[in-house]
Design an enzyme around this catalytic site. Structure first.
Site, PDB file in Angstrom:
ATOM      1  N   SER A   1     -18.230 -27.855  -3.756  1.00 36.03           N
ATOM      2  CA  SER A   1     -17.563 -26.550  -3.677  1.00 36.03           C
ATOM      3  C   SER A   1     -18.598 -25.471  -3.401  1.00 36.03           C
ATOM      4  CB  SER A   1     -16.834 -26.241  -4.982  1.00 36.03           C
ATOM      5  OG  SER A   1     -16.361 -24.901  -4.999  1.00 36.03           O
TER       6      SER A   1
ATOM      7  N   TYR B 177     -15.567 -25.323 -14.233  1.00 34.55           N
ATOM      8  CA  TYR B 177     -15.444 -25.889 -12.887  1.00 34.55           C
ATOM      9  C   TYR B 177     -16.694 -25.618 -12.060  1.00 34.55           C
ATOM     10  CZ  TYR B 177     -13.763 -26.619  -8.124  1.00 34.55           C
ATOM     11  OH  TYR B 177     -13.623 -27.035  -6.820  1.00 34.55           O
TER      12      TYR B 177
END
Length: 244
Positions: free
Chosen positions: A133, A146
């Site tokens: 990500s 996250y």
């Protein structure tokens, strides 16, 4: 002999478009997924991607052994891990969320890479690609769990790249954000004009990335044309994040 690729969690994230693109380039693709304990799910994947092979979700060492026994090599490992980006301010984040996020987004990928490396060293070459990500490149308020798990995977890619460079094993990470996929930007979300508008205003390019654009980057990094590229975290985020 065609080059051989293993994609983990292949039904999710960039797994499906990645499979399609790699098959079109002549790769032999093996995909594994937790859902493949169901024979129907395995058949659905193989029917959608003629030439791909669905593997049961087994231990990393077992997966590598099966691929090498059938294909002779494991040239490319794509760790395609996905887990919900759950909003959780740091003082509210649960131990369960912390454990599950790191297990899915970091530890699984670490174990898979650890299993693949001996074979790649033996054959004198290999490529490991982490689908991670772009969030750790900018930070993301209230998503520390996250972002930290994804950041750990990015750090692993950079570290393994240095460690394995002399073995002719290149390690990189594709770092998407705002790429159209059912795990993070499902059709139901983007069909809501208000929600879609809030999302799109954050993207300098003003649109979501296409799955095919992410798949094309995977194909490039898997190819011999990328053999002098290693240790890179490559944002695929329409200008939202830049590598540092």
């Amino acid at each position: 002999m065609s080059r051989t690729v293993l994609i983990t969690d292949v039904t999710r994230f960039i797994g499906q478009p990645g499979t399609k693109a790699l098959l079109e380039e002549g790769y032999r693709v093996f995909g594994t997924d937790p859902s493949f304990t169901d024979e129907k799910e395995r058949k659905t994947y193989e029917d959608a991607h003629p030439g791909a092979t669905a593997l049961l979700p087994e231990k990393p060492d077992t997966l590598v052994t099966k691929i090498v026994e059938e294909a002779g090599t494991l040239d490319v490992l794509i760790n395609n891990d996905a887990y919900p980006a759950t909003r959780a301010p740091v003082d509210e984040a649960s131990d369960e969320l912390l454990a599950e996020s790191f297990e899915t987004l970091f530890f699984k990928a670490y174990r898979m890479a650890r299993a693949a490396v001996p074979q790649m060293k033996k054959q004198g070459s290999g490529k490991i690609i982490f689908n991670t990500s772009a969030a750790p490149l900018n930070g993301l308020k209230n998503y520390s769990v996250y972002v930290s798990a994804r950041g750990a995977a990015n750090a692993l890619a950079r570290t393994l790249a240095v460690e394995l460079a002399a073995d002719n094993i290149q390690v990189n990470a594709v770092a998407p954000n705002f790429v159209d996929n059912p795990d993070y930007f499902p059709p139901s979300l983007m069909a809501d004009p208000e929600k879609a508008g809030r999302i799109l205003k954050n993207i300098p390019m003003g649109r979501l990335g296409k799955p095919e654009e992410a798949a094309s980057l995977l194909v490039y990094l898997a190819s011999e044309n990328a053999s002098f590229i290693t240790g890179q975290i490559i944002p695929l985020a329409g200008g939202w994040a830049t590598a540092r």
